[in-house]
Design an enzyme around this catalytic site. Sequence first.
Site, short mmCIF file in Angstrom:
data_model
loop_
_atom_site.label_atom_id
_atom_site.label_comp_id
_atom_site.label_asym_id
_atom_site.label_seq_id
_atom_site.Cartn_x
_atom_site.Cartn_y
_atom_site.Cartn_z
N ASN A 194 0.87 -1.17 0.00
CA ASN A 194 0.00 0.00 0.00
C ASN A 194 0.91 1.22 0.00
O ASN A 194 2.14 1.10 0.12
CB ASN A 194 -0.97 -0.02 1.18
CG ASN A 194 -0.27 0.07 2.52
OD1 ASN A 194 0.84 0.60 2.63
ND2 ASN A 194 -0.90 -0.47 3.55
N LEU A 195 0.32 2.40 -0.14
CA LEU A 195 1.14 3.61 -0.32
C LEU A 195 2.09 3.82 0.87
O LEU A 195 3.27 4.12 0.69
CB LEU A 195 0.25 4.83 -0.50
CG LEU A 195 0.96 6.13 -0.82
CD1 LEU A 195 1.76 6.02 -2.13
CD2 LEU A 195 -0.03 7.30 -0.89
N GLU A 197 3.36 1.59 2.90
CA GLU A 197 4.43 0.58 2.86
C GLU A 197 5.44 0.94 1.76
O GLU A 197 6.65 0.81 1.95
CB GLU A 197 3.82 -0.81 2.61
CG GLU A 197 3.02 -1.35 3.80
CD GLU A 197 2.01 -2.43 3.44
OE1 GLU A 197 1.45 -3.05 4.36
OE2 GLU A 197 1.76 -2.65 2.22
N ASP A 263 -5.83 -8.04 1.10
CA ASP A 263 -5.91 -9.49 0.84
C ASP A 263 -6.77 -9.76 -0.39
O ASP A 263 -6.44 -10.59 -1.23
CB ASP A 263 -6.51 -10.22 2.04
CG ASP A 263 -5.63 -10.18 3.28
OD1 ASP A 263 -6.16 -10.44 4.37
OD2 ASP A 263 -4.43 -9.88 3.13
#
Length: 473
Positions: A194-195, A197, A263
């Site tokens: 995600n952004l 991370e 997920d």
Amino acid sequence: MKLSMPRFDQAPVLVVGDVMLDRYWHGGTSRISPEAPVPVVRVDQVEDRPGGAANVALNIAALGAPASLAGVTGEDEAAVSLADSLHAAGVAAHFQRIADQPTIVKLRVMSRHQQLLRMDFEEPFRTDADALAAQVDALLEGVKVLVLSDYGKGALKNHQALIAAARRRGIPVLADPKGKDFAIYRGATLITPNLAEFEAVVGACADESELVAKGLGLIGALELEALLVTRGEHGMTLLRPNLPELHLPARAREVFDVTGAGDTVISTLAAAIAAGEALPQAVALANLAAGIVVGKLGTACISAPELRRAVQREEGSERGVMALEQLQTAVEDARAHGERIVFTNGCFDILHAGHVTYLEQARALGDRLVVAVNDDASVSRLKGPGRPINAVERRMAVLAGLGAVDWVVSFSEDTPERLLAEVRPDILVKGGDYGVEQVVGAELVQAYGGEVKVLGLVENSSTTAIVEKIRSR
Ligand SMILES: Nc1ncnc2c1ncn2[C@@H]1O[C@H](COP(=O)(O)OP(=O)(O)OP(=O)(O)O)[C@@H](O)[C@H]1O
Ligand SMILES: [Mg+2]
């Protein structure tokens, strides 16, 4: 971009990673504890759901793709509950069980759909990495995509060995990464940070061009084929070398709970790629799926029919001319939303005011109107040679253009009985001056509790009259 529903039944995916159990204690709250300023929850329901990598496998199975899972658990009741739910969902789970370690459990106390507290029971796993690599190597037989679902809990110790085992077989590897050292994912096909991370690894991105540049840099540094940055309510961005970035805005119609959205993204992506979809289409399907799952409470999955409906909505193919299978999905969906299905049939060779009026009246009897049209051979048998004037495609296209008509389908028999048996409408309608008992299919519909109605005819308007008029001139 044209989207269609992949053949997930031929898309075996293996998931390896940190499995956990999401446990929910649900109960009412009616008072504050006398012991401390905390609410007292009277637990009346305990719910267990596979979480982490197990939720990814569950999502893949819910789409109808053969899902297998490898991971590490303890030897405790949580491991049994996990195995039972996965087995029930058709996931082939292969766990390395460590006797003196607890299965990871995330226990949430819920009251009135609110999460009051979350308690995590976990210890870093002492995974036997070589045993896991050997097991994964064996499980890769016949698999089309490998997913590494990394929550940094210790199940994945030797990422490179797993990536190499898959790449040796030409199997794409997708990884949902964790932590700041993305080098462990080198050589994977695609990763889905995600952004937050992503920026934790490449640094903050001031704007789109910086995000793209840093993303392409990361792809090069890690020898990836692509990178998908998920951006919460802003959707997701796919990056590939020498290709323009593909940004997809979020597709959620309502947002209840974003837990597990990541997920759903990686599982839909993996199943779609395993089913042979090209990457842009697979990403678009994943974005659609995530848009649905955030509209559900708790970690949830989406089913194949749900995704198919979203694809149809996306393709605007939820109304109009349909094949029987599409119609059945659309009718099933409408029923799932409590809608009443009206069905009528005819030749509709030359559409006239009488048709339009009675179709509007028919539609008003329910929520959705199905119009079944005799195909050309069937019309000729019924109306004689020289009919129909208009071919079935044209007749259906005209009907599909009417506001009152939701779905149009054709049939080849003399009567629509086979179709009625398949669609099982709530109301069967015919326009005409005859009794209900003379309506073809009335018995069949009444037998399962459906209604049959005959609507009055609009005077001086019939196709045959129009044809005669034309001929006489
Ligand atoms: N608030 C939202 N509104 C609409 N769509 C959303 C929202 N949050 C997530 N999504 C959808 O879910 C996708 C993945 O979400 P996100 O970027 O939050 O991943 P994540 O942080 O990895 O999730 P997870 O918590 O499961 O790890 C997004 O790309 C988007 O399609
Ligand atoms: Mg995530």
